[in-house]
Design a protein around this motif. Structure first.
Motif, PDB file in Angstrom:
ATOM      1  N   GLU A  60       0.816  -1.213   0.000  1.00 41.18           N
ATOM      2  CA  GLU A  60       0.000   0.000   0.000  1.00 41.18           C
ATOM      3  C   GLU A  60       0.849   1.262   0.000  1.00 41.18           C
ATOM      4  OE1 GLU A  60      -2.444  -0.530   3.431  1.00 41.18           O
ATOM      5  OE2 GLU A  60      -3.870  -1.824   2.381  1.00 41.18           O
ATOM      6  N   GLY A  61       2.180   1.090  -0.095  1.00 39.37           N
ATOM      7  CA  GLY A  61       3.057   2.246  -0.169  1.00 39.37           C
ATOM      8  C   GLY A  61       3.473   2.821   1.168  1.00 39.37           C
ATOM      9  N   TYR A  62       3.438   2.008   2.223  1.00 41.59           N
ATOM     10  CA  TYR A  62       3.846   2.473   3.551  1.00 41.59           C
ATOM     11  C   TYR A  62       5.148   1.798   3.975  1.00 41.59           C
ATOM     12  CZ  TYR A  62      -0.537   4.923   4.412  1.00 41.59           C
ATOM     13  OH  TYR A  62      -1.586   5.811   4.342  1.00 41.59           O
ATOM     14  N   LEU A  63       6.093   2.604   4.453  1.00 43.59           N
ATOM     15  CA  LEU A  63       7.324   2.069   5.012  1.00 43.59           C
ATOM     16  C   LEU A  63       7.024   1.334   6.312  1.00 43.59           C
ATOM     17  CD1 LEU A  63       9.720   5.136   4.544  1.00 43.59           C
ATOM     18  CD2 LEU A  63       9.887   2.935   3.344  1.00 43.59           C
ATOM     19  N   LEU A  64       7.689   0.191   6.512  1.00 45.73           N
ATOM     20  CA  LEU A  64       7.516  -0.591   7.737  1.00 45.73           C
ATOM     21  C   LEU A  64       8.812  -0.651   8.548  1.00 45.73           C
ATOM     22  CD1 LEU A  64       5.374  -3.613   6.446  1.00 45.73           C
ATOM     23  CD2 LEU A  64       4.609  -1.364   7.255  1.00 45.73           C
ATOM     24  N   GLN A  65       9.950  -0.551   7.861  1.00 42.44           N
ATOM     25  CA  GLN A  65      11.244  -0.515   8.532  1.00 42.44           C
ATOM     26  C   GLN A  65      12.172   0.398   7.735  1.00 42.44           C
ATOM     27  OE1 GLN A  65      12.809  -4.520   8.919  1.00 42.44           O
ATOM     28  NE2 GLN A  65      11.411  -5.078  10.560  1.00 42.44           N
ATOM     29  N   PHE A  66      13.100   1.030   8.465  1.00 41.07           N
ATOM     30  CA  PHE A  66      14.094   1.882   7.809  1.00 41.07           C
ATOM     31  C   PHE A  66      15.346   1.864   8.665  1.00 41.07           C
ATOM     32  CE2 PHE A  66      16.415   5.598   6.534  1.00 41.07           C
ATOM     33  CZ  PHE A  66      16.130   5.745   5.191  1.00 41.07           C
ATOM     34  N   ASN A  75      24.239  10.507   4.702  1.00 42.42           N
ATOM     35  CA  ASN A  75      23.450  11.170   5.737  1.00 42.42           C
ATOM     36  C   ASN A  75      22.060  10.543   5.782  1.00 42.42           C
ATOM     37  OD1 ASN A  75      21.363  13.348   6.565  1.00 42.42           O
ATOM     38  ND2 ASN A  75      23.296  14.148   7.361  1.00 42.42           N
ATOM     39  N   ILE A  76      21.689   9.981   6.916  1.00 42.04           N
ATOM     40  CA  ILE A  76      20.436   9.225   7.014  1.00 42.04           C
ATOM     41  C   ILE A  76      19.217  10.117   6.808  1.00 42.04           C
ATOM     42  CG2 ILE A  76      20.293   9.429   9.537  1.00 42.04           C
ATOM     43  CD1 ILE A  76      19.112   6.572   9.553  1.00 42.04           C
ATOM     44  N   ALA A  77      19.266  11.355   7.299  1.00 47.71           N
ATOM     45  CA  ALA A  77      18.123  12.254   7.151  1.00 47.71           C
ATOM     46  C   ALA A  77      17.897  12.611   5.686  1.00 47.71           C
ATOM     47  CB  ALA A  77      18.345  13.514   7.982  1.00 47.71           C
ATOM     48  N   ASP A  78      18.989  12.872   4.970  1.00 51.52           N
ATOM     49  CA  ASP A  78      18.861  13.193   3.539  1.00 51.52           C
ATOM     50  C   ASP A  78      18.321  12.003   2.754  1.00 51.52           C
ATOM     51  OD1 ASP A  78      19.891  15.685   4.080  1.00 51.52           O
ATOM     52  OD2 ASP A  78      21.932  15.212   3.418  1.00 51.52           O
ATOM     53  N   LEU A  79      18.783  10.805   3.098  1.00 55.35           N
ATOM     54  CA  LEU A  79      18.325   9.596   2.403  1.00 55.35           C
ATOM     55  C   LEU A  79      16.846   9.360   2.652  1.00 55.35           C
ATOM     56  CD1 LEU A  79      18.779   6.982   0.816  1.00 55.35           C
ATOM     57  CD2 LEU A  79      19.547   5.910   2.954  1.00 55.35           C
ATOM     58  N   PHE A  80      16.417   9.509   3.901  1.00 55.24           N
ATOM     59  CA  PHE A  80      15.007   9.283   4.232  1.00 55.24           C
ATOM     60  C   PHE A  80      14.120  10.280   3.487  1.00 55.24           C
ATOM     61  CE2 PHE A  80      11.167   9.583   6.822  1.00 55.24           C
ATOM     62  CZ  PHE A  80      10.891   8.251   7.085  1.00 55.24           C
ATOM     63  N   THR A  81      14.527  11.537   3.499  1.00 49.69           N
ATOM     64  CA  THR A  81      13.741  12.572   2.813  1.00 49.69           C
ATOM     65  C   THR A  81      13.664  12.298   1.319  1.00 49.69           C
ATOM     66  OG1 THR A  81      14.337  14.225   4.474  1.00 49.69           O
ATOM     67  CG2 THR A  81      13.559  15.037   2.347  1.00 49.69           C
ATOM     68  N   LEU A  82      14.767  11.872   0.724  1.00 51.04           N
ATOM     69  CA  LEU A  82      14.772  11.548  -0.705  1.00 51.04           C
ATOM     70  C   LEU A  82      13.739  10.462  -1.013  1.00 51.04           C
ATOM     71  CD1 LEU A  82      17.707  11.094  -3.107  1.00 51.04           C
ATOM     72  CD2 LEU A  82      16.252   9.109  -2.708  1.00 51.04           C
ATOM     73  N   ILE A  83      13.657   9.456  -0.149  1.00 52.37           N
ATOM     74  CA  ILE A  83      12.747   8.335  -0.397  1.00 52.37           C
ATOM     75  C   ILE A  83      11.293   8.731  -0.179  1.00 52.37           C
ATOM     76  CG2 ILE A  83      12.040   6.083   0.501  1.00 52.37           C
ATOM     77  CD1 ILE A  83      15.020   5.434   0.848  1.00 52.37           C
ATOM     78  N   VAL A  84      10.999   9.436   0.921  1.00 49.66           N
ATOM     79  CA  VAL A  84       9.597   9.758   1.217  1.00 49.66           C
ATOM     80  C   VAL A  84       9.074  10.885   0.319  1.00 49.66           C
ATOM     81  CG1 VAL A  84       9.823   8.957   3.581  1.00 49.66           C
ATOM     82  CG2 VAL A  84      10.112  11.395   3.088  1.00 49.66           C
ATOM     83  N   GLU A  85       9.982  11.621  -0.313  1.00 50.84           N
ATOM     84  CA  GLU A  85       9.532  12.625  -1.286  1.00 50.84           C
ATOM     85  C   GLU A  85       9.446  12.030  -2.694  1.00 50.84           C
ATOM     86  OE1 GLU A  85      12.003  16.083  -0.938  1.00 50.84           O
ATOM     87  OE2 GLU A  85      10.971  16.774   0.881  1.00 50.84           O
ATOM     88  N   ASN A  86       9.539  10.691  -2.752  1.00 49.13           N
ATOM     89  CA  ASN A  86       9.345   9.935  -4.000  1.00 49.13           C
ATOM     90  C   ASN A  86      10.384  10.279  -5.064  1.00 49.13           C
ATOM     91  OD1 ASN A  86       7.022   8.722  -2.859  1.00 49.13           O
ATOM     92  ND2 ASN A  86       5.775  10.475  -3.497  1.00 49.13           N
ATOM     93  N   ASN A  87      11.619  10.505  -4.621  1.00 50.34           N
ATOM     94  CA  ASN A  87      12.698  10.818  -5.552  1.00 50.34           C
ATOM     95  C   ASN A  87      13.591   9.614  -5.854  1.00 50.34           C
ATOM     96  OD1 ASN A  87      12.036  13.571  -5.945  1.00 50.34           O
ATOM     97  ND2 ASN A  87      12.941  14.079  -3.951  1.00 50.34           N
ATOM     98  N   GLY A  92      10.087   3.887  -5.592  1.00 49.48           N
ATOM     99  CA  GLY A  92       8.789   4.310  -6.115  1.00 49.48           C
ATOM    100  C   GLY A  92       8.009   5.148  -5.127  1.00 49.48           C
ATOM    101  N   GLU A  93       6.684   5.107  -5.242  1.00 53.35           N
ATOM    102  CA  GLU A  93       5.826   5.984  -4.438  1.00 53.35           C
ATOM    103  C   GLU A  93       5.744   5.522  -2.989  1.00 53.35           C
ATOM    104  OE1 GLU A  93       1.303   7.892  -4.395  1.00 53.35           O
ATOM    105  OE2 GLU A  93       1.811   6.268  -5.786  1.00 53.35           O
ATOM    106  N   PHE A 268       1.966   7.346   9.853  1.00 52.13           N
ATOM    107  CA  PHE A 268       2.268   8.643   9.260  1.00 52.13           C
ATOM    108  C   PHE A 268       1.785   8.669   7.814  1.00 52.13           C
ATOM    109  CE2 PHE A 268       5.159   8.571  12.791  1.00 52.13           C
ATOM    110  CZ  PHE A 268       5.343   9.889  13.150  1.00 52.13           C
ATOM    111  N   ASP A 269       1.264   9.802   7.405  1.00 48.99           N
ATOM    112  CA  ASP A 269       0.894  10.002   5.995  1.00 48.99           C
ATOM    113  C   ASP A 269       1.655  11.200   5.477  1.00 48.99           C
ATOM    114  OD1 ASP A 269      -1.336   8.029   5.290  1.00 48.99           O
ATOM    115  OD2 ASP A 269      -1.998   8.817   7.214  1.00 48.99           O
ATOM    116  N   PHE A 270       2.555  10.949   4.514  1.00 46.36           N
ATOM    117  CA  PHE A 270       3.379  12.018   3.975  1.00 46.36           C
ATOM    118  C   PHE A 270       2.627  12.792   2.917  1.00 46.36           C
ATOM    119  CE2 PHE A 270       6.646   8.646   5.000  1.00 46.36           C
ATOM    120  CZ  PHE A 270       6.981   9.208   6.227  1.00 46.36           C
ATOM    121  N   ASP A 271       2.854  14.102   2.893  1.00 52.28           N
ATOM    122  CA  ASP A 271       2.170  14.954   1.900  1.00 52.28           C
ATOM    123  C   ASP A 271       2.780  14.742   0.511  1.00 52.28           C
ATOM    124  OD1 ASP A 271       0.568  16.031   3.876  1.00 52.28           O
ATOM    125  OD2 ASP A 271       2.042  17.582   4.369  1.00 52.28           O
TER     126      ASP A 271
END
Length: 271
Positions: A60-66, A75-87, A92-93, A268-271
């Motif tokens: 359904e497009g929800y992360l379960l582990q990271f 940098n873990i924060a940059d990587l996470f943001t890249l993934i959740v912003e669908n980049n 994928g989404e 969490f639901d990302f915008d």
């Protein structure tokens, strides 16, 4: 430079999974991490040829582990943001994430990327100093393969779960001797699960139960949970369980059986 690749063999993640569970501040929910996660897509993070982290995304497009190893250069924060912003074209989404409050770094990353979340479930753990209560004992019977169809019919009717899924799930529990039943006049009134872990969290047993709708509110749930808790303790392991945030009746039964809730599973639901 970091590359993201889909993982085809979960055994490749064995060491990273061990590190992931070691970072948690409490036992993680068994159904989420040992039921749903193996059925979801895994993506590895590579620096050169070295696997330094991974994430898990359900259908359904929800992360379960990271997880990203602290020794990684990324940098873990940059990587996470890249993934959740669908980049990431590989992952994928990503619509959102499920994370428990016992996973501090993963939780912090989710909080950094959105303020939109809700409590999905409450996680319970046996109180180590709990005084034994005077709950009436109940005698449950270890389920057999011959009873599988009856138990599947009962569970499907009681909670609406698909029979095909229940058949495979219950059959596995029966093989592992982790499914119990409570009968009265050949009628199933409750099922109980005492699921042990093959790896990670091996000092915990994840409890589950279903009570017939007409028997709810009579104390049967507490008696079943107390039986399962004592069963786990007799094997030298502690009891854990979880229930939906809206299931007040189950929460009361779990508490009466001597477990308390410190952690939550958040959606969490990302915008």
């Amino acid at each position: 430079m970091l590359d993201i690749k889909k993982i085809t063999s979960l055994s490749d993640l064995s060491e990273l999974k061990t590190a992931y569970f070691a970072e948690s501040t409490a036992p993680l929910d068994g159904m989420w991490h040992f039921g749903f996660v193996p059925m979801s897509d895994h993506y590895g993070f590579y620096e050169g040829d070295k696997l330094v982290g991974y994430c898990v995304l359900n259908g359904e497009g929800y992360l379960l582990q990271f997880y990203l190893a602290p020794t990684a250069n990324t940098n873990i924060a940059d990587l996470f943001t890249l993934i959740v912003e669908n980049n990431s074209s590989v992952v994928g989404e990503v619509k959102g994430a499920f994370v428990s409050t016992a996973e501090p770094q993963y939780l912090s990353l989710c909080l950094d990327n959105t303020e939109s979340f809700k409590v999905n479930a409450l996680m319970f753990r046996q109180r180590p100093t709990a005084v034994e209560n005077s709950i009436e004992n109940i005698e449950m019977t270890l389920a057999t393969e011959e009873q599988l169809d009856q138990l599947v019919e009962f569970a499907s009717s009681a909670i609406g779960a698909p029979k095909e899924w229940l058949t495979g799930y219950y059959s596995n529990l029966i093989t592992r001797q982790e499914l119990w039943g409570y009968w009265e006049n050949n009628r199933v009134l409750s099922t109980g699960e005492c699921r042990k872990f093959d790896e990670h969290q091996t000092q915990s047993a994840d409890l589950g139960m279903i009570v017939a709708p007409e028997e709810r509110g009579k104390g049967l749930a507490t008696r079943v949970l107390n039986f399962l808790k004592q069963l786990a303790n007799s094997q030298g392991i502690e009891a854990i369980c979880s229930t939906e945030s809206s299931n007040i009746g189950a929460q009361k039964a779990i508490t009466r059986a001597g477990l308390s809730s410190k952690h939550r599973i958040l959606q969490f639901d990302f915008d």
